[in-house]
Design an enzyme around this catalytic site. Sequence first.
Site, PDB file in Angstrom:
ATOM      1  N   SER A  22      47.214  60.278  87.288  1.00 31.70           N
ATOM      2  CA  SER A  22      48.548  60.711  86.891  1.00 31.70           C
ATOM      3  C   SER A  22      49.559  59.889  87.681  1.00 31.70           C
ATOM      4  O   SER A  22      49.537  58.668  87.617  1.00 31.70           O
ATOM      5  CB  SER A  22      48.704  62.222  87.125  1.00 31.70           C
ATOM      6  OG  SER A  22      49.947  62.680  86.627  1.00 31.70           O
ATOM      7  N   HIS A  49      48.249  60.408  82.441  1.00 26.49           N
ATOM      8  CA  HIS A  49      49.356  61.211  81.945  1.00 26.49           C
ATOM      9  C   HIS A  49      50.526  60.311  81.553  1.00 26.49           C
ATOM     10  O   HIS A  49      50.977  59.493  82.355  1.00 26.49           O
ATOM     11  CB  HIS A  49      49.824  62.201  83.019  1.00 26.49           C
ATOM     12  CG  HIS A  49      48.818  63.263  83.313  1.00 26.49           C
ATOM     13  ND1 HIS A  49      48.884  64.054  84.441  1.00 26.49           N
ATOM     14  CD2 HIS A  49      47.712  63.679  82.641  1.00 26.49           C
ATOM     15  CE1 HIS A  49      47.878  64.909  84.442  1.00 26.49           C
ATOM     16  NE2 HIS A  49      47.147  64.698  83.361  1.00 26.49           N
ATOM     17  N   ASP A 142      45.234  68.812  87.318  1.00 25.60           N
ATOM     18  CA  ASP A 142      44.455  68.352  86.172  1.00 25.60           C
ATOM     19  C   ASP A 142      43.383  67.377  86.652  1.00 25.60           C
ATOM     20  O   ASP A 142      43.642  66.505  87.473  1.00 25.60           O
ATOM     21  CB  ASP A 142      45.371  67.666  85.154  1.00 25.60           C
ATOM     22  CG  ASP A 142      44.649  67.310  83.863  1.00 25.60           C
ATOM     23  OD1 ASP A 142      43.659  67.982  83.532  1.00 25.60           O
ATOM     24  OD2 ASP A 142      45.096  66.367  83.192  1.00 25.60           O
TER      25      ASP A 142
END
Length: 198
Positions: A22, A49, A142
């Site tokens: 991310s 992401h 995540d």
Amino acid sequence: MVRQALNSRRVDRIEAVVVGASAGGVNALMDILPSLRADYPLPVVTVLHVMRGRQNQLVEVFRQRMALRVEEAADKGELEPGTLYFAPADYHLSIEEGGVFSLSLEDPVHFARPAIDITMESAADVYGARLAGILLTGANQDGAAGLAAIGAAGGLTVVQDPAEAQVAVMPNEAIRKRPPDLVLPLRDIRELLLALPA
């Protein structure tokens, strides 16, 4: 060092790699992926992401820097060896039996779509001990559950050293949820990727 670590853990023949990242992920991926040669024999599926509404330009960016084939994962497309795949923006990416991609518009997970957890968990179901999962820098949790699922299925789990990560939240969450097989700086993750097909 990396080969010694692999030898100390029974590693079945790895058939696929899933990488999640991310915040800070583009720089981390630039550090580890361009070293993969054109004849690298594994599929590498990457979930990064991307802000909603923003076009995903990762394929074009990495194509310019890599000898390995780079593609955006397509619904019902088959995973092929020697290809780096990126999850498309604003779709969850799953891997189904037979090594086939599936895209969906289900609700975001940890505010993210694509979510690393969904890709890793589905890949763990398909590949089990033949899967390697790598989690890099990021600002939320995540990927922690997804990497834990890979570990529970017998796959190889690797986390970027939090001390080196641009944002350490994601690596720390993964380590807290289920201790990975290896915690490595990027230079050793790069070496690991090159060693996996051996």
